[in-house]
Design an enzyme around this catalytic site. Sequence first.
Site, short mmCIF file in Angstrom:
data_model
loop_
_atom_site.label_atom_id
_atom_site.label_comp_id
_atom_site.label_asym_id
_atom_site.label_seq_id
_atom_site.Cartn_x
_atom_site.Cartn_y
_atom_site.Cartn_z
N ARG A 74 29.98 37.11 35.93
CA ARG A 74 30.59 35.99 36.64
C ARG A 74 29.77 34.70 36.66
O ARG A 74 30.29 33.63 36.36
CB ARG A 74 31.01 36.40 38.07
CG ARG A 74 32.16 37.41 38.08
CD ARG A 74 33.36 36.91 37.30
NE ARG A 74 34.43 37.88 37.22
CZ ARG A 74 34.68 38.66 36.16
NH1 ARG A 74 33.93 38.57 35.08
NH2 ARG A 74 35.68 39.51 36.18
N SER A 104 44.42 46.53 37.03
CA SER A 104 43.67 45.30 36.79
C SER A 104 42.39 45.72 36.08
O SER A 104 41.61 46.51 36.60
CB SER A 104 43.37 44.63 38.13
OG SER A 104 42.48 43.58 37.92
N1 ARG Z 1 34.52 45.63 41.93
C1 ARG Z 1 33.78 45.22 40.80
C2 ARG Z 1 32.89 44.06 41.13
O1 ARG Z 1 33.12 43.41 42.09
C3 ARG Z 1 34.61 44.97 39.56
C4 ARG Z 1 35.90 44.27 39.71
C5 ARG Z 1 36.54 44.12 38.39
N2 ARG Z 1 37.80 43.49 38.44
C6 ARG Z 1 38.91 44.03 37.97
N3 ARG Z 1 39.98 43.31 38.06
N4 ARG Z 1 38.98 45.21 37.49
O2 ARG Z 1 31.92 43.78 40.47
#
Ligand code: ARG
Length: 406
Positions: free
Chosen positions: A92, A170
Amino acid sequence: MTSVALAFSGGLDTTVCVSLLKEEYGYDEVVGVTVDVGQPESEFAEARETAEAHGLDLHVVDAKAEFADLCFESVRANATYQGYPLGTALARPVIAEAILEVAETEGCDALAHGCTGKGNDQLRFEAVWRRSDLEVVAPVRELELTREWEMAYAEDNDLPVQSGNDGVWSIDTNLWSRSVEGGDLEDPGHVPGEEIYEWTTDPATATETELVEIGFEDGYPVALDGEELDPVELIRRLNDRAGAHGVGRTDMMEDRMLGLKVRENYEHPAATTLLAAHESLEGLVLTKDERDFKRRVDDEWAQKGYEGLVDHPLVDALEGFVAETQARVTGTVTIKFEGGRARPVARESEYAAYSEDAASFNTEDVGGITQKDATGVAKYHGFQGRLANAARDAVEGREDDEGDWE
Ligand code: ARG
């Protein structure tokens, strides 16, 4: 004319955002930015297709090398959060930086993401973006959109949606991990079927074993089976090799930053392998005191990594300590892939804080120290505990006697 740079993946959330930024927010132009952190080719094709259908100006920025470097910093810190090797989390800030750069060069007025108000990514993106004076817009969060609403909206407006799983789950994929959440996986009691996995074969069917030798320099992975590789290539090859053995599946309850729990499924074959190998090499070269203290440093690094705050001054300070220790984490580790596991089976380093002679049962005297020299240590070992126990027993004995008189 107003314009907004949108973090664009071609997925449902960001596709819906393109329309909403124009219709609901009144921006004249949306600049889509897709940042390449190692997603599969199909995602870029989808992003391009969707962008074209929208007449969206799409910028694709290659940040794979930067992202892989950050992943390797995380290896030096043995970084996992509740067992998850931070793929999404580390990507990110890299993505946010790349988008901010495009927004600035394109003269955009605002930055937008398609994150919900429940997850971590909104926080990670904005932690980077709010350094600038540009406005930050989060349509999914601000308009309180649900996935179902988005799917209906996409259908009504003929917006192309990710074809892979018809938007059931997702999915977030990059070099370091693949995350699958949502749909039937939201029920923590639901056993996921094999169809959620793409990188790993079913460990039950992975019956053959394989050895791989991983070379490290200053704690950074540098080679596979003696072949020097750049970080991106090394991760890719190891994802394939370890994935074929079913290595690196995690099915977990994850505590997100806002406190909400989420049921997550991850695949991260290369990360699992490199983290196991790295820790094993540290076991050979670092002293016990360094290993004990480093575990605390590593935990702090992982926490900040999870929060998307790899720019935090604390991280710089932690990395100072990490770097000091990693100067000796050079050598090789042999990993055996077997039935879903990546097990260190051999390690070698010129910096080994280990003496085969000293530890061996077959040598008498090492550096002038003999077995007998341990006698004094053995006499003292546990001395304080014995004193404390004896004192307690004496007091309790007296109390029992007093009890008898009553
Ligand atoms: N929960 C994880 C994080 O916050 C991954 C989230 C990934 N997003 C998704 N839409 N699968 O790092």
